[in-house]
Design a protein around this motif. Structure first.
Motif, PDB file in Angstrom:
ATOM      1  N   CYS A  78      33.839  15.140   7.855  1.00  0.00           N
ATOM      2  CA  CYS A  78      33.316  14.750   6.541  1.00  0.00           C
ATOM      3  C   CYS A  78      34.417  14.640   5.497  1.00  0.00           C
ATOM      4  O   CYS A  78      34.238  14.008   4.469  1.00  0.00           O
ATOM      5  CB  CYS A  78      32.273  15.744   6.067  1.00  0.00           C
ATOM      6  SG  CYS A  78      31.104  16.137   7.340  1.00  0.00           S
ATOM      7  N   ARG A 133      30.868  18.055  14.253  1.00  0.00           N
ATOM      8  CA  ARG A 133      30.484  19.298  13.587  1.00  0.00           C
ATOM      9  C   ARG A 133      29.189  19.807  14.204  1.00  0.00           C
ATOM     10  O   ARG A 133      28.408  19.067  14.786  1.00  0.00           O
ATOM     11  CB  ARG A 133      30.320  19.117  12.064  1.00  0.00           C
ATOM     12  CG  ARG A 133      29.602  17.855  11.587  1.00  0.00           C
ATOM     13  CD  ARG A 133      28.153  17.898  11.839  1.00  0.00           C
ATOM     14  NE  ARG A 133      27.445  16.672  11.500  1.00  0.00           N
ATOM     15  CZ  ARG A 133      26.899  15.894  12.416  1.00  0.00           C
ATOM     16  NH1 ARG A 133      27.076  16.107  13.703  1.00  0.00           N
ATOM     17  NH2 ARG A 133      26.168  14.868  12.054  1.00  0.00           N
ATOM     18  N   HIS A 171      26.015  22.007  12.922  1.00  0.00           N
ATOM     19  CA  HIS A 171      25.311  22.730  11.860  1.00  0.00           C
ATOM     20  C   HIS A 171      24.429  23.803  12.498  1.00  0.00           C
ATOM     21  O   HIS A 171      23.729  23.523  13.470  1.00  0.00           O
ATOM     22  CB  HIS A 171      24.394  21.759  11.086  1.00  0.00           C
ATOM     23  CG  HIS A 171      25.127  20.930  10.082  1.00  0.00           C
ATOM     24  ND1 HIS A 171      24.544  19.860   9.432  1.00  0.00           N
ATOM     25  CD2 HIS A 171      26.379  21.018   9.575  1.00  0.00           C
ATOM     26  CE1 HIS A 171      25.417  19.320   8.583  1.00  0.00           C
ATOM     27  NE2 HIS A 171      26.538  20.010   8.660  1.00  0.00           N
ATOM     28  N   GLU A 198      21.874  17.672   1.024  1.00  0.00           N
ATOM     29  CA  GLU A 198      22.863  17.423   2.051  1.00  0.00           C
ATOM     30  C   GLU A 198      22.284  16.534   3.161  1.00  0.00           C
ATOM     31  O   GLU A 198      23.011  15.889   3.883  1.00  0.00           O
ATOM     32  CB  GLU A 198      23.362  18.760   2.613  1.00  0.00           C
ATOM     33  CG  GLU A 198      24.467  18.714   3.630  1.00  0.00           C
ATOM     34  CD  GLU A 198      25.850  18.326   3.102  1.00  0.00           C
ATOM     35  OE1 GLU A 198      25.996  18.074   1.888  1.00  0.00           O
ATOM     36  OE2 GLU A 198      26.775  18.249   3.922  1.00  0.00           O
ATOM     37  N   LYS A 231      34.027  19.824  -1.835  1.00  0.00           N
ATOM     38  CA  LYS A 231      33.415  18.490  -1.889  1.00  0.00           C
ATOM     39  C   LYS A 231      32.242  18.574  -2.859  1.00  0.00           C
ATOM     40  O   LYS A 231      31.489  19.544  -2.837  1.00  0.00           O
ATOM     41  CB  LYS A 231      32.923  18.075  -0.496  1.00  0.00           C
ATOM     42  CG  LYS A 231      32.096  16.798  -0.487  1.00  0.00           C
ATOM     43  CD  LYS A 231      32.055  16.169   0.901  1.00  0.00           C
ATOM     44  CE  LYS A 231      31.163  16.873   1.884  1.00  0.00           C
ATOM     45  NZ  LYS A 231      29.730  16.817   1.532  1.00  0.00           N
ATOM     46  N   ASN A 262      31.021  12.779  -3.260  1.00  0.00           N
ATOM     47  CA  ASN A 262      30.086  12.094  -2.385  1.00  0.00           C
ATOM     48  C   ASN A 262      28.854  11.674  -3.190  1.00  0.00           C
ATOM     49  O   ASN A 262      28.059  12.530  -3.571  1.00  0.00           O
ATOM     50  CB  ASN A 262      29.712  13.084  -1.254  1.00  0.00           C
ATOM     51  CG  ASN A 262      28.828  12.487  -0.193  1.00  0.00           C
ATOM     52  OD1 ASN A 262      28.692  11.275  -0.081  1.00  0.00           O
ATOM     53  ND2 ASN A 262      28.221  13.349   0.604  1.00  0.00           N
ATOM     54  N   MET A 307      34.066  10.023  -0.866  1.00  0.00           N
ATOM     55  CA  MET A 307      33.613  10.060   0.516  1.00  0.00           C
ATOM     56  C   MET A 307      32.625   8.911   0.674  1.00  0.00           C
ATOM     57  O   MET A 307      31.608   8.870  -0.003  1.00  0.00           O
ATOM     58  CB  MET A 307      32.904  11.382   0.825  1.00  0.00           C
ATOM     59  CG  MET A 307      32.348  11.389   2.234  1.00  0.00           C
ATOM     60  SD  MET A 307      31.463  12.876   2.673  1.00  0.00           S
ATOM     61  CE  MET A 307      31.113  12.490   4.402  1.00  0.00           C
ATOM     62  N   CYS A 346      29.353   9.343   4.466  1.00  0.00           N
ATOM     63  CA  CYS A 346      28.386  10.426   4.693  1.00  0.00           C
ATOM     64  C   CYS A 346      27.167   9.900   5.453  1.00  0.00           C
ATOM     65  O   CYS A 346      26.618   8.854   5.123  1.00  0.00           O
ATOM     66  CB  CYS A 346      27.944  11.024   3.367  1.00  0.00           C
ATOM     67  SG  CYS A 346      26.735  12.345   3.552  1.00  0.00           S
ATOM     68  N   ALA A 347      26.763  10.658   6.471  1.00  0.00           N
ATOM     69  CA  ALA A 347      25.652  10.209   7.311  1.00  0.00           C
ATOM     70  C   ALA A 347      24.338  10.911   6.975  1.00  0.00           C
ATOM     71  O   ALA A 347      23.332  10.692   7.634  1.00  0.00           O
ATOM     72  CB  ALA A 347      26.012  10.428   8.780  1.00  0.00           C
ATOM     73  N   ARG A 348      24.333  11.753   5.955  1.00  0.00           N
ATOM     74  CA  ARG A 348      23.154  12.544   5.582  1.00  0.00           C
ATOM     75  C   ARG A 348      22.528  13.202   6.803  1.00  0.00           C
ATOM     76  O   ARG A 348      21.459  12.828   7.286  1.00  0.00           O
ATOM     77  CB  ARG A 348      22.129  11.692   4.837  1.00  0.00           C
ATOM     78  CG  ARG A 348      22.715  11.075   3.595  1.00  0.00           C
ATOM     79  CD  ARG A 348      21.688  10.627   2.639  1.00  0.00           C
ATOM     80  NE  ARG A 348      21.258  11.712   1.762  1.00  0.00           N
ATOM     81  CZ  ARG A 348      20.527  11.502   0.668  1.00  0.00           C
ATOM     82  NH1 ARG A 348      20.145  10.302   0.352  1.00  0.00           N
ATOM     83  NH2 ARG A 348      20.169  12.507  -0.086  1.00  0.00           N
ATOM     84  N   CYS A 349      23.223  14.188   7.285  1.00  0.00           N
ATOM     85  CA  CYS A 349      22.852  14.818   8.550  1.00  0.00           C
ATOM     86  C   CYS A 349      21.750  15.853   8.381  1.00  0.00           C
ATOM     87  O   CYS A 349      21.594  16.428   7.314  1.00  0.00           O
ATOM     88  CB  CYS A 349      24.055  15.523   9.124  1.00  0.00           C
ATOM     89  SG  CYS A 349      25.516  14.515   9.111  1.00  0.00           S
ATOM     90  N   LEU A 394      29.571  12.253  13.682  1.00  0.00           N
ATOM     91  CA  LEU A 394      28.669  11.657  12.696  1.00  0.00           C
ATOM     92  C   LEU A 394      28.043  10.403  13.292  1.00  0.00           C
ATOM     93  O   LEU A 394      28.752   9.543  13.806  1.00  0.00           O
ATOM     94  CB  LEU A 394      29.419  11.300  11.409  1.00  0.00           C
ATOM     95  CG  LEU A 394      30.136  12.432  10.690  1.00  0.00           C
ATOM     96  CD1 LEU A 394      30.687  11.956   9.363  1.00  0.00           C
ATOM     97  CD2 LEU A 394      29.248  13.634  10.499  1.00  0.00           C
TER      98      LEU A 394
END
Ligand code: SF4
Ligand code: SF4
Length: 289
Positions: free
Chosen positions: A20, A31, A33, A56, A196, A226, A261, A264-267, A275
């Motif tokens: 990220c 990553r 989570h 997030e 961030k 972001n 950024m 971002c893939a909005r995970c 990602l």
């Protein structure tokens, strides 16, 4: 751009493996989570709580909640089967710092895997009082969602905040949240954490204000910014979200102040893998969860 923070070379090497924080790393590294944090201590006017924290992630999914011990087991399996995963993060499903399980999970994972990058996201309300403990577990990456640096705008975005057992509303709530967020960001930067900032782009509410937020956090030494388009729900259900073009234009307006950024893939709060190439369904299936 903003203030230069004197990171040491080992920190910069580590960050180059965080998907990220580095747009090159997002193709090579992943990553994991760990969803240990269900409770939240504020109410954003765009959040209906049934799903993951939308500061997030995107709504539409509810991550299961794991205990700290279950999370450690999960990390053991993930680093064995997916060695490109270099980051363990806590991003919900609620507010990580409002749940003691977050700290226990960080402790357990850091003790067994000191080489992994430790990362959290937060609304910032209790960031100042959490910094020492985060530093103890070598949390080097902190994402703070900061939607306003003017309480007159903040009070339109938050219904209430709950701090030290007391509920605050309106301007008072927005002022308290903002002062804690700014203090927490300052403390995190002083500890040389990579900070961030997530800012939700809410047309008609904070849009004209976003470049000022970018300028302020750039000056404070935040590392990257972001811009997250609003997902209209709850009290903001009637707002039309920004288009991808408007989002890009906003990023361009903020870019003079702080690195943007843009990937971002909005995970989900339980995302695992690179990602956009998540493997959590395989991992959880194998684990029988
Ligand atoms: Fe929802 Fe996250 Fe806001 Fe809490 S901080 S109300 S979980 S969006
Ligand atoms: Fe990274 Fe964005 Fe996913 Fe968070 S939501 S882990 S910042 S890509």
């Amino acid at each position: 751009q903003g203030k230069e923070v004197p990171y040491d070379p080992e920190q910069l090497r580590k960050i180059s493996e965080h998907p990220c924080y580095s747009d090159k790393a997002c193709h090579a590294f992943g990553r994991c989570h760990i969803p240990v944090a269900p409770k939240c201590n504020i109410q954003c006017n765009y959040c209906i709580r049934d799903f993951d924290c939308v500061n997030e992630s995107r709504p539409g999914v509810t991550s299961k909640v794991l205990s700290p011990e279950e999370s450690l087991d999960l990390v053991r399996r993930v680093v064995k089967d997916y060695p490109y995963v270099k980051v363990v993060g806590i991003a919900g499903p609620g507010e990580p710092l409002a749940n003691p399980e977050t700290f226990e999970a960080l402790r357990l994972v850091h003790e067994e895997f000191p080489h992994l990058i430790m990362c959290i996201s937060t609304n910032g309300l209790v960031l100042p009082e959490s910094i020492e403990e985060l530093a103890k577990y070598d949390v080097g990456n902190v994402t703070v969602t900061l939607n306003a640096i003017d309480p007159a705008i903040g009070e339109k975005i938050y219904s209430w905040v709950e701090y030290n057992g007391k509920k605050y509303h309106g301007r008072e709530a927005a002022e308290l949240l903002l002062s804690q967020q700014l203090k927490g960001i300052e403390m995190a930067v002083a500890k040389k954490m990579f900070v961030k900032i997530n800012t939700v782009y809410i047309p008609g509410v904070n849009d004209e204000h976003i470049p000022e937020i970018a300028k302020k956090v750039g000056e404070m030494g935040a590392f990257t910014f972001n811009v997250i388009p609003l997902i209209p729900q709850y009290k903001f259900a009637g707002i039309t979200p920004p288009t991808p073009k408007e989002k890009r234009e906003m990023q361009d307006r903020c870019a003079p102040y702080i690195k943007q950024m843009r990937h971002c893939a909005r995970c989900r709060a339980d995302a695992i893998g690179k990602l956009g190439q998540d493997v959590q369904s395989c991992v959880y299936r194998e684990q029988g969860k």
